[in-house]
Design a protein around this motif. Structure first.
Motif, PDB file in Angstrom:
ATOM      1  N   ARG A   8     -10.456   5.140   3.180  1.00  0.00           N
ATOM      2  CA  ARG A   8      -9.611   6.299   3.514  1.00  0.00           C
ATOM      3  C   ARG A   8      -8.212   5.835   3.899  1.00  0.00           C
ATOM      4  NH1 ARG A   8     -11.813  10.392   7.915  1.00  0.00           N
ATOM      5  NH2 ARG A   8     -13.001  11.107   6.104  1.00  0.00           N
ATOM      6  N   ALA A   9      -8.116   4.776   4.673  1.00  0.00           N
ATOM      7  CA  ALA A   9      -6.806   4.249   5.078  1.00  0.00           C
ATOM      8  C   ALA A   9      -6.028   3.753   3.864  1.00  0.00           C
ATOM      9  CB  ALA A   9      -6.985   3.128   6.098  1.00  0.00           C
ATOM     10  N   GLN A  10      -6.730   3.119   2.916  1.00  0.00           N
ATOM     11  CA  GLN A  10      -6.068   2.663   1.690  1.00  0.00           C
ATOM     12  C   GLN A  10      -5.512   3.844   0.905  1.00  0.00           C
ATOM     13  OE1 GLN A  10      -8.447  -0.131  -0.659  1.00  0.00           O
ATOM     14  NE2 GLN A  10      -9.506  -0.767   1.208  1.00  0.00           N
ATOM     15  N   GLN A  11      -6.288   4.911   0.817  1.00  0.00           N
ATOM     16  CA  GLN A  11      -5.835   6.099   0.092  1.00  0.00           C
ATOM     17  C   GLN A  11      -4.610   6.715   0.759  1.00  0.00           C
ATOM     18  OE1 GLN A  11      -8.682   9.294   0.003  1.00  0.00           O
ATOM     19  NE2 GLN A  11      -7.555  10.489  -1.515  1.00  0.00           N
ATOM     20  N   ILE A  12      -4.631   6.778   2.072  1.00  0.00           N
ATOM     21  CA  ILE A  12      -3.500   7.348   2.801  1.00  0.00           C
ATOM     22  C   ILE A  12      -2.270   6.461   2.668  1.00  0.00           C
ATOM     23  CG2 ILE A  12      -2.647   7.837   5.137  1.00  0.00           C
ATOM     24  CD1 ILE A  12      -5.448   8.946   5.771  1.00  0.00           C
ATOM     25  N   LEU A  13      -2.450   5.152   2.765  1.00  0.00           N
ATOM     26  CA  LEU A  13      -1.325   4.226   2.597  1.00  0.00           C
ATOM     27  C   LEU A  13      -0.729   4.355   1.205  1.00  0.00           C
ATOM     28  CD1 LEU A  13       0.457   1.906   3.636  1.00  0.00           C
ATOM     29  CD2 LEU A  13      -1.292   0.318   2.812  1.00  0.00           C
ATOM     30  N   LYS A  14      -1.570   4.404   0.193  1.00  0.00           N
ATOM     31  CA  LYS A  14      -1.106   4.545  -1.191  1.00  0.00           C
ATOM     32  C   LYS A  14      -0.285   5.818  -1.359  1.00  0.00           C
ATOM     33  CE  LYS A  14      -2.896   4.548  -5.961  1.00  0.00           C
ATOM     34  NZ  LYS A  14      -2.411   5.854  -6.460  1.00  0.00           N
ATOM     35  N   SER A  15      -0.799   6.924  -0.825  1.00  0.00           N
ATOM     36  CA  SER A  15      -0.085   8.200  -0.941  1.00  0.00           C
ATOM     37  C   SER A  15       1.237   8.159  -0.176  1.00  0.00           C
ATOM     38  CB  SER A  15      -0.955   9.336  -0.407  1.00  0.00           C
ATOM     39  OG  SER A  15      -2.154   9.459  -1.158  1.00  0.00           O
ATOM     40  N   LEU A  16       1.227   7.579   1.014  1.00  0.00           N
ATOM     41  CA  LEU A  16       2.451   7.490   1.814  1.00  0.00           C
ATOM     42  C   LEU A  16       3.528   6.690   1.072  1.00  0.00           C
ATOM     43  CD1 LEU A  16       2.756   6.855   5.604  1.00  0.00           C
ATOM     44  CD2 LEU A  16       4.069   5.436   4.027  1.00  0.00           C
ATOM     45  N   ILE A  17       3.138   5.567   0.494  1.00  0.00           N
ATOM     46  CA  ILE A  17       4.119   4.727  -0.207  1.00  0.00           C
ATOM     47  C   ILE A  17       4.646   5.449  -1.436  1.00  0.00           C
ATOM     48  CG2 ILE A  17       4.415   2.594  -1.523  1.00  0.00           C
ATOM     49  CD1 ILE A  17       2.571   1.227   0.477  1.00  0.00           C
ATOM     50  N   GLU A  18       3.791   6.101  -2.187  1.00  0.00           N
ATOM     51  CA  GLU A  18       4.234   6.816  -3.385  1.00  0.00           C
ATOM     52  C   GLU A  18       5.216   7.932  -3.033  1.00  0.00           C
ATOM     53  OE1 GLU A  18       0.284   6.130  -6.211  1.00  0.00           O
ATOM     54  OE2 GLU A  18       0.488   7.972  -5.032  1.00  0.00           O
ATOM     55  N   ILE A  19       4.939   8.667  -1.943  1.00  0.00           N
ATOM     56  CA  ILE A  19       5.850   9.734  -1.514  1.00  0.00           C
ATOM     57  C   ILE A  19       7.172   9.155  -1.024  1.00  0.00           C
ATOM     58  CG2 ILE A  19       6.203  11.576   0.187  1.00  0.00           C
ATOM     59  CD1 ILE A  19       3.151  12.056   0.083  1.00  0.00           C
ATOM     60  N   TYR A  20       7.101   8.046  -0.281  1.00  0.00           N
ATOM     61  CA  TYR A  20       8.325   7.429   0.243  1.00  0.00           C
ATOM     62  C   TYR A  20       9.188   6.862  -0.888  1.00  0.00           C
ATOM     63  CZ  TYR A  20      11.501   4.439   2.825  1.00  0.00           C
ATOM     64  OH  TYR A  20      12.636   3.834   3.316  1.00  0.00           O
ATOM     65  N   ILE A  21       8.558   6.246  -1.876  1.00  0.00           N
ATOM     66  CA  ILE A  21       9.308   5.720  -3.014  1.00  0.00           C
ATOM     67  C   ILE A  21      10.020   6.855  -3.746  1.00  0.00           C
ATOM     68  CG2 ILE A  21       9.045   4.725  -5.333  1.00  0.00           C
ATOM     69  CD1 ILE A  21       6.939   2.831  -4.147  1.00  0.00           C
ATOM     70  N   ARG A  22       9.331   7.977  -3.868  1.00  0.00           N
ATOM     71  CA  ARG A  22       9.908   9.116  -4.592  1.00  0.00           C
ATOM     72  C   ARG A  22      11.051   9.779  -3.816  1.00  0.00           C
ATOM     73  NH1 ARG A  22       6.055  13.923  -4.662  1.00  0.00           N
ATOM     74  NH2 ARG A  22       7.147  14.276  -2.674  1.00  0.00           N
ATOM     75  N   ASP A  23      10.846  10.001  -2.509  1.00  0.00           N
ATOM     76  CA  ASP A  23      11.802  10.805  -1.731  1.00  0.00           C
ATOM     77  C   ASP A  23      12.761   9.989  -0.876  1.00  0.00           C
ATOM     78  OD1 ASP A  23      10.463  12.969  -2.802  1.00  0.00           O
ATOM     79  OD2 ASP A  23       9.219  13.306  -1.017  1.00  0.00           O
ATOM     80  N   GLY A  24      12.353   8.802  -0.459  1.00  0.00           N
ATOM     81  CA  GLY A  24      13.225   7.983   0.373  1.00  0.00           C
ATOM     82  C   GLY A  24      13.326   8.441   1.811  1.00  0.00           C
ATOM     83  N   GLN A  25      12.410   9.301   2.246  1.00  0.00           N
ATOM     84  CA  GLN A  25      12.421   9.795   3.618  1.00  0.00           C
ATOM     85  C   GLN A  25      11.112   9.421   4.313  1.00  0.00           C
ATOM     86  OE1 GLN A  25      15.047  11.258   5.040  1.00  0.00           O
ATOM     87  NE2 GLN A  25      16.182  11.058   3.099  1.00  0.00           N
ATOM     88  N   PRO A  26      11.153   9.182   5.644  1.00  0.00           N
ATOM     89  CA  PRO A  26       9.910   8.904   6.370  1.00  0.00           C
ATOM     90  C   PRO A  26       8.888  10.004   6.116  1.00  0.00           C
ATOM     91  CG  PRO A  26      11.808   8.502   7.777  1.00  0.00           C
ATOM     92  CD  PRO A  26      12.335   9.143   6.541  1.00  0.00           C
TER      93      PRO A  26
END
Length: 344
Positions: A8-26
């Motif tokens: 679950r933590a891996q899935q959340i980390l993956k999603s967080l990084i993908e969103i951050y790469i796309r938007d550039g915001q915390p």
């Protein structure tokens, strides 16, 4: 590294990084639940994010409620969590068109650097090919004005090099034709360096006894057979693209990177370390070992000629780059450049 955190933590980390790469915001827990469509509550996500932060995979910039990835988080993402995107047919077709075997090696390197930068929107780098031997196939000399001679050199398979040299005196067409005939008959099939050394060594012994032909040969060949020593170099394109992603507070770091591009020593040392490595190499932040690259990622791949690795190409961009796009582009470009060099 994935063993220390749950699926679950891996899935959340993956999603967080993908969103951050796309938007550039915390990225906050609410955005993660909504955008990643995670089957858990925001409270659960906050608990998992706290665990990820404790392990050093994410951090909180300033007083923001959101989180951003650390270099360790990006490393886990790249090594274990990333979903690499296949290249579009249009991108592959463009590579094939622009990296044509009809180019000389220097033009191919320049075109490759430009192509990498344009497709990835990062800075593209390509080292010049390291050639163990430049083999003479044929040489011709044409007289020009002011004690100059045009050298037409056919090397290796079909590589044609044109050089203008300055001689000690003017030479006629007949003299230059005779010198070329001697060199072609004596040294065709040997490397330029070997040919030049043998010629100088044999003629230094009896320079005073040389006839006019051999004096002509020595005068023109000593310069015509000089080999370039600029192979430990690279072409970089698109440095200004890095300005588009730089924060105003980080402009000093960008200037430091631009200075490193100009001085070349540190960048070359890093690229040289990749020559003997097979496949894609990824340096994230401080992994490069150079402070000027602490806020950047470098993705490289070697390219080949004749079954031998002769150089490295890659991109430099912010750690917040679209790794899923850039990695296959770098890999495919290295293969395309290798194919173009091998089909010359």
């Amino acid at each position: 590294m994935t063993e220390i955190i749950s699926d679950r933590a891996q899935q959340i980390l993956k999603s967080l990084i993908e969103i951050y790469i796309r938007d550039g915001q915390p990225v906050g827990s609410k955005a993660l639940v909504e955008e990643a469509r995670l089957p858990v509550s925001a409270a659960t996500v906050r608990n998992v994010m706290a665990d990820l932060e404790q392990h050093g995979f994410i951090t909180s910039p300033h007083t923001s409620a959101g989180r951003i990835p650390t270099a360790s988080g990006y490393r886990l993402f790249v090594d274990s969590l990333i979903s690499v995107q296949p290249l579009a047919e249009t991108t592959l077709s463009r590579m094939q068109i622009e990296l044509t075997p009809s180019y000389g090696a220097q033009d191919l390197v320049t075109a490759t650097s430009k192509l990498l930068s344009e497709i990835t929107s990062q800075a593209g780098l390509v080292t010049l090919p390291r050639r163990e031997r430049v083999v003479l196939r044929q040489v011709e000399f044409l007289p020009l004005a002011d004690n100059r001679v045009l050298v037409v050199l056919v090397a290796n398979k079909q590589e044609v090099q044109n050089r203008v040299i300055h001689t000690h005196r003017p030479y006629s067409k007949e003299e230059l034709r005779a010198a070329a005939r001697f060199l072609n008959e004596t040294y065709a099939g040997k490397s330029l360096e070997t040919s030049r050394n043998e010629l100088l060594k044999s003629m230094e012994k009896d320079r005073l006894q040389m006839d006019n032909l051999m004096r002509t040969v020595l005068d023109v060949a000593e310069q015509a057979f000089q080999t370039d020593n600029n192979e430990s170099d690279y072409v970089v394109t698109g440095q200004t693209r890095l300005l588009n992603t730089a924060e105003p507070a980080n402009m000093d770091k960008v200037r430091g990177l631009f200075e490193a591009f100009n001085e070349k020593r540190e960048i070359l040392h890093l690229l040289d370390s990749c020559v003997n490595a097979r496949g894609i190499q990824i340096f994230i932040g401080q992994e490069s070992g150079y402070e000027v690259l602490d806020d950047y990622s470098v993705i490289t791949a070697p390219y080949e000629e004749g079954g031998r690795i002769v150089g490295v190409l890659g991109v430099i961009g912010p750690t917040r780059m679209a790794y899923d796009r850039v990695i296959p582009i770098v890999d495919a470009t290295a293969k395309m450049l290798s194919a173009a060099l091998n089909n010359k």
